[in-house]
Design an enzyme around this catalytic site. Sequence first.
Site, PDB file in Angstrom:
ATOM      1  N   ALA A  33       0.828  -1.218   0.000  1.00 54.17           N
ATOM      2  CA  ALA A  33       0.000   0.000   0.000  1.00 54.17           C
ATOM      3  C   ALA A  33       0.857   1.260   0.000  1.00 54.17           C
ATOM      4  N   SER A  85       3.097  -2.223  11.889  1.00 54.32           N
ATOM      5  CA  SER A  85       4.067  -3.008  12.658  1.00 54.32           C
ATOM      6  C   SER A  85       4.589  -2.365  13.938  1.00 54.32           C
ATOM      7  N   THR A 124       4.839 -12.679  14.619  1.00 54.84           N
ATOM      8  CA  THR A 124       5.803 -12.138  15.576  1.00 54.84           C
ATOM      9  C   THR A 124       5.786 -12.924  16.882  1.00 54.84           C
ATOM     10  N   ASP A 125       6.902 -12.868  17.610  1.00 50.89           N
ATOM     11  CA  ASP A 125       6.940 -13.510  18.934  1.00 50.89           C
ATOM     12  C   ASP A 125       6.047 -12.787  19.948  1.00 50.89           C
ATOM     13  N   GLU A 126       5.637 -11.568  19.614  1.00 54.96           N
ATOM     14  CA  GLU A 126       4.847 -10.787  20.581  1.00 54.96           C
ATOM     15  C   GLU A 126       3.468 -11.380  20.853  1.00 54.96           C
ATOM     16  N   TYR A 151      -1.226  -3.863  18.696  1.00 58.09           N
ATOM     17  CA  TYR A 151      -0.460  -4.470  17.592  1.00 58.09           C
ATOM     18  C   TYR A 151      -0.377  -5.985  17.767  1.00 58.09           C
ATOM     19  N   LYS A 155      -1.948  -9.122  15.499  1.00 62.91           N
ATOM     20  CA  LYS A 155      -1.157 -10.194  14.875  1.00 62.91           C
ATOM     21  C   LYS A 155      -1.630 -11.567  15.386  1.00 62.91           C
ATOM     22  N   PRO A 193      17.138   1.979  14.902  1.00 66.81           N
ATOM     23  CA  PRO A 193      17.380   3.106  13.982  1.00 66.81           C
ATOM     24  C   PRO A 193      17.123   4.462  14.644  1.00 66.81           C
ATOM     25  N   GLN A 195      17.769   5.356  17.703  1.00 66.52           N
ATOM     26  CA  GLN A 195      18.929   5.779  18.510  1.00 66.52           C
ATOM     27  C   GLN A 195      20.119   6.117  17.608  1.00 66.52           C
ATOM     28  N   LEU A 207      15.822   6.162  26.070  1.00 70.97           N
ATOM     29  CA  LEU A 207      15.556   4.821  26.604  1.00 70.97           C
ATOM     30  C   LEU A 207      14.245   4.844  27.387  1.00 70.97           C
ATOM     31  N   ASN A 250      17.472  -3.480  26.675  1.00 72.71           N
ATOM     32  CA  ASN A 250      17.516  -2.219  25.925  1.00 72.71           C
ATOM     33  C   ASN A 250      18.659  -1.342  26.426  1.00 72.71           C
ATOM     34  N   ARG A 274       6.740   2.931  27.757  1.00 75.22           N
ATOM     35  CA  ARG A 274       5.610   2.522  26.907  1.00 75.22           C
ATOM     36  C   ARG A 274       4.518   1.939  27.794  1.00 75.22           C
TER      37      ARG A 274
HETATM   38  P1  NAD Z   1       7.158  -2.306   8.126  1.00 78.10           P
HETATM   39  O1  NAD Z   1       6.208  -1.437   8.862  1.00 78.10           O
HETATM   40  O2  NAD Z   1       8.562  -1.856   7.905  1.00 78.10           O
HETATM   41  O3  NAD Z   1       6.562  -2.664   6.692  1.00 78.10           O
HETATM   42  C1  NAD Z   1       5.221  -2.994   6.489  1.00 78.10           C
HETATM   43  C2  NAD Z   1       4.906  -2.865   5.010  1.00 78.10           C
HETATM   44  O4  NAD Z   1       3.535  -3.226   4.842  1.00 78.10           O
HETATM   45  C3  NAD Z   1       5.077  -1.445   4.475  1.00 78.10           C
HETATM   46  O5  NAD Z   1       5.774  -1.441   3.241  1.00 78.10           O
HETATM   47  C4  NAD Z   1       3.648  -0.968   4.286  1.00 78.10           C
HETATM   48  O6  NAD Z   1       3.494  -0.013   3.242  1.00 78.10           O
HETATM   49  C5  NAD Z   1       2.920  -2.258   3.997  1.00 78.10           C
HETATM   50  N1  NAD Z   1       1.502  -2.169   4.319  1.00 78.10           N
HETATM   51  C6  NAD Z   1       0.945  -1.660   5.445  1.00 78.10           C
HETATM   52  N2  NAD Z   1      -0.399  -1.693   5.353  1.00 78.10           N
HETATM   53  C7  NAD Z   1      -0.683  -2.292   4.178  1.00 78.10           C
HETATM   54  C8  NAD Z   1      -1.891  -2.630   3.508  1.00 78.10           C
HETATM   55  N3  NAD Z   1      -3.100  -2.366   4.054  1.00 78.10           N
HETATM   56  N4  NAD Z   1      -1.825  -3.244   2.313  1.00 78.10           N
HETATM   57  C9  NAD Z   1      -0.607  -3.505   1.727  1.00 78.10           C
HETATM   58  N5  NAD Z   1       0.553  -3.180   2.294  1.00 78.10           N
HETATM   59  C10 NAD Z   1       0.521  -2.583   3.499  1.00 78.10           C
HETATM   60  O7  NAD Z   1       7.129  -3.692   8.892  1.00 78.10           O
HETATM   61  P2  NAD Z   1       8.279  -4.779   9.091  1.00 78.10           P
HETATM   62  O8  NAD Z   1       9.025  -4.457  10.320  1.00 78.10           O
HETATM   63  O9  NAD Z   1       8.983  -4.963   7.812  1.00 78.10           O
HETATM   64  O10 NAD Z   1       7.378  -6.056   9.401  1.00 78.10           O
HETATM   65  C11 NAD Z   1       6.910  -6.882   8.344  1.00 78.10           C
HETATM   66  C12 NAD Z   1       6.146  -8.047   8.910  1.00 78.10           C
HETATM   67  O11 NAD Z   1       6.998  -8.790   9.789  1.00 78.10           O
HETATM   68  C13 NAD Z   1       4.931  -7.656   9.747  1.00 78.10           C
HETATM   69  O12 NAD Z   1       3.911  -8.591   9.500  1.00 78.10           O
HETATM   70  C14 NAD Z   1       5.428  -7.758  11.181  1.00 78.10           C
HETATM   71  O13 NAD Z   1       4.366  -8.048  12.051  1.00 78.10           O
HETATM   72  C15 NAD Z   1       6.377  -8.923  11.061  1.00 78.10           C
HETATM   73  N6  NAD Z   1       7.455  -8.963  12.050  1.00 78.10           N
HETATM   74  C16 NAD Z   1       8.256  -7.869  12.247  1.00 78.10           C
HETATM   75  C17 NAD Z   1       9.320  -7.960  13.142  1.00 78.10           C
HETATM   76  C18 NAD Z   1      10.244  -6.780  13.376  1.00 78.10           C
HETATM   77  O14 NAD Z   1      11.118  -6.867  14.230  1.00 78.10           O
HETATM   78  N7  NAD Z   1      10.117  -5.670  12.647  1.00 78.10           N
HETATM   79  C19 NAD Z   1       9.554  -9.150  13.845  1.00 78.10           C
HETATM   80  C20 NAD Z   1       8.683 -10.242  13.633  1.00 78.10           C
HETATM   81  C21 NAD Z   1       7.661 -10.135  12.721  1.00 78.10           C
HETATM   82  O1  DAU Z   2       9.381  -8.938  18.690  1.00 80.46           O
HETATM   83  C1  DAU Z   2       9.032  -8.665  17.371  1.00 80.46           C
HETATM   84  C2  DAU Z   2       8.514  -7.262  17.260  1.00 80.46           C
HETATM   85  O2  DAU Z   2       9.638  -6.405  17.396  1.00 80.46           O
HETATM   86  C3  DAU Z   2       7.789  -6.999  15.948  1.00 80.46           C
HETATM   87  O3  DAU Z   2       6.621  -7.758  15.916  1.00 80.46           O
HETATM   88  C4  DAU Z   2       7.438  -5.522  15.799  1.00 80.46           C
HETATM   89  O4  DAU Z   2       6.885  -5.283  14.524  1.00 80.46           O
HETATM   90  C5  DAU Z   2       8.692  -4.698  15.967  1.00 80.46           C
HETATM   91  O5  DAU Z   2       8.386  -3.311  15.913  1.00 80.46           O
HETATM   92  C6  DAU Z   2       9.364  -5.030  17.294  1.00 80.46           C
HETATM   93  O6  DAU Z   2       8.550  -4.612  18.410  1.00 80.46           O
HETATM   94  P1  DAU Z   2       9.177  -3.894  19.702  1.00 80.46           P
HETATM   95  O7  DAU Z   2       8.097  -3.107  20.337  1.00 80.46           O
HETATM   96  O8  DAU Z   2       9.935  -4.857  20.522  1.00 80.46           O
HETATM   97  O9  DAU Z   2      10.261  -2.942  18.960  1.00 80.46           O
HETATM   98  P2  DAU Z   2      10.649  -1.406  19.105  1.00 80.46           P
HETATM   99  O10 DAU Z   2      11.762  -1.170  18.133  1.00 80.46           O
HETATM  100  O11 DAU Z   2       9.488  -0.495  19.037  1.00 80.46           O
HETATM  101  O12 DAU Z   2      11.237  -1.336  20.584  1.00 80.46           O
HETATM  102  C7  DAU Z   2      12.240  -2.231  21.042  1.00 80.46           C
HETATM  103  C8  DAU Z   2      12.423  -2.006  22.539  1.00 80.46           C
HETATM  104  O13 DAU Z   2      13.018  -0.708  22.746  1.00 80.46           O
HETATM  105  C9  DAU Z   2      11.128  -1.988  23.317  1.00 80.46           C
HETATM  106  O14 DAU Z   2      11.362  -2.584  24.586  1.00 80.46           O
HETATM  107  C10 DAU Z   2      10.812  -0.499  23.503  1.00 80.46           C
HETATM  108  C11 DAU Z   2      12.182   0.113  23.567  1.00 80.46           C
HETATM  109  N1  DAU Z   2      12.331   1.505  23.042  1.00 80.46           N
HETATM  110  C12 DAU Z   2      11.782   1.782  21.837  1.00 80.46           C
HETATM  111  C13 DAU Z   2      11.953   3.042  21.288  1.00 80.46           C
HETATM  112  C14 DAU Z   2      11.336   3.402  19.946  1.00 80.46           C
HETATM  113  C15 DAU Z   2      13.091   2.414  23.752  1.00 80.46           C
HETATM  114  O15 DAU Z   2      13.626   2.151  24.849  1.00 80.46           O
HETATM  115  N2  DAU Z   2      13.279   3.654  23.208  1.00 80.46           N
HETATM  116  C16 DAU Z   2      12.730   4.012  22.001  1.00 80.46           C
HETATM  117  O16 DAU Z   2      12.945   5.145  21.551  1.00 80.46           O
END
Ligand code: NAD
Ligand code: DAU
Length: 335
Positions: A33, A85, A124-126, A151, A155, A193, A195, A207, A250, A274
């Site tokens: 999208a 996400s 996700t593990d969440e 979120y 999922k 990213p 930080q 943090l 963290n 959070r």
């Molecule tokens: P991201 O937010 O970087 O990317 C998500 C993508 O999905 C974007 O390109 C966005 O434009 C697209 N999107 C959002 N809504 C949409 C819609 N309605 N139709 C079509 N496309 C759409 O996310 P990410 O971190 O790359 O995560 C990707 C997948 O992996 C997710 O399903 C997330 O739950 C899962 N996941 C992420 C992590 C993590 O650490 N980031 C870990 C485990 C699982």
């Molecule tokens: O575990 C998998 C998940 O990991 C994915 O499903 C999610 O899509 C992905 O965003 C991620 O979730 P988290 O919530 O764990 O990730 P985030 O990067 O948002 O934060 C990581 C940890 O850092 C969390 O404990 C919150 C903390 N944090 C986050 C931010 C943005 C900080 O301490 N400072 C910050 O500025």
Amino acid sequence: MHLLVTGGAGFIGSNFVHHVLEHTDARVTVLDAMTYAASPAALAGLSQERVRVVQGDVADADLVSGLVAQLTGPDDAVVHYAAESHNDNSLRDPSPFIRTNIIGTYTLLEAVRQHGVRLHHISTDEVYGDLELDDPDKFTEHTAYRPSSPYSASKASADHLVRAWVRSFDVRATLSNCSNNYGPWQHVEKFIPRQITNVLSGGRVKLYGAGANVRDWIHADDHSSAVLCILERGEQGQTYLIGADGERSNLEVVRLILSLMGHDADDFDHVTDRAGHDLRYAIDATRIREELGWRPGFRDFEEGLQRTIDWYADHRAWWEPAKQSVEQSYARQGQ
Ligand code: NAD
Ligand code: DAU
């Protein structure tokens, strides 16, 4: 092989597209999208003969059905990454999470059911909630679902729908639940990213709370190799947990980023925690390791982090446009 990769312009989806092009002969159709989280630049320059990008919504039933109908080969499949996400965003406004993550997955499931196409669902593990810091047991494929945030609940809902379609309609599907990814092209709203780019732009590292929360870090390249491994060798109907034994608090990560970037390791701010913040995630990846023979390539988190820092230093033009509004939004929450 022809793969339909939803969310293929996002952080992990785009990594997977590159991985597939490098390691297979497959053609890829990306359905994305192009929300704020998408990075079309991550797909720039790829072979137009092998990659087609369709901008559209995974919850658009007609569009999705039309694309899934084009997957006619025996090994063709949908790989479903598209999602909202970010936990913090889901706390501000859950509605797009419900629509994309739940309705979007339902829409795909109906399309693969109608056309008899295989699905791999990315989760996700969440969905398992959180662990105590001293809990000896990690998450396994048998851990009960206990999501905490809008979120992770969305999922979890999607995972339940996939399993129900497998059991009730014999849809051919596999699922994977991965831990926290890091690497290039991750949006600046996310922890690592954020930080790195705070330091690069002269801001302060932030943090949440005391920083005792633990995440289980895996490089996005290793997530991609695991998903391809499941596509090639996974058992239909099965769930695989993906992780690389990368547990770090963290606080440790923040101190490491600061040190690697030549700053005092204590040069950060504690900010508002959070709401409902999960304490610890940890993956037991025994099944994918033993049954499918998968192994992560990145063994050294510090080295992977250094490469990620270097990548952000070299790609300012990509992340700078989003940085200010993300920080303004965090500042409004005291973060
Ligand atoms: P991201 O937010 O970087 O990317 C998500 C993508 O999905 C974007 O390109 C966005 O434009 C697209 N999107 C959002 N809504 C949409 C819609 N309605 N139709 C079509 N496309 C759409 O996310 P990410 O971190 O790359 O995560 C990707 C997948 O992996 C997710 O399903 C997330 O739950 C899962 N996941 C992420 C992590 C993590 O650490 N980031 C870990 C485990 C699982
Ligand atoms: O575990 C998998 C998940 O990991 C994915 O499903 C999610 O899509 C992905 O965003 C991620 O979730 P988290 O919530 O764990 O990730 P985030 O990067 O948002 O934060 C990581 C940890 O850092 C969390 O404990 C919150 C903390 N944090 C986050 C931010 C943005 C900080 O301490 N400072 C910050 O500025």
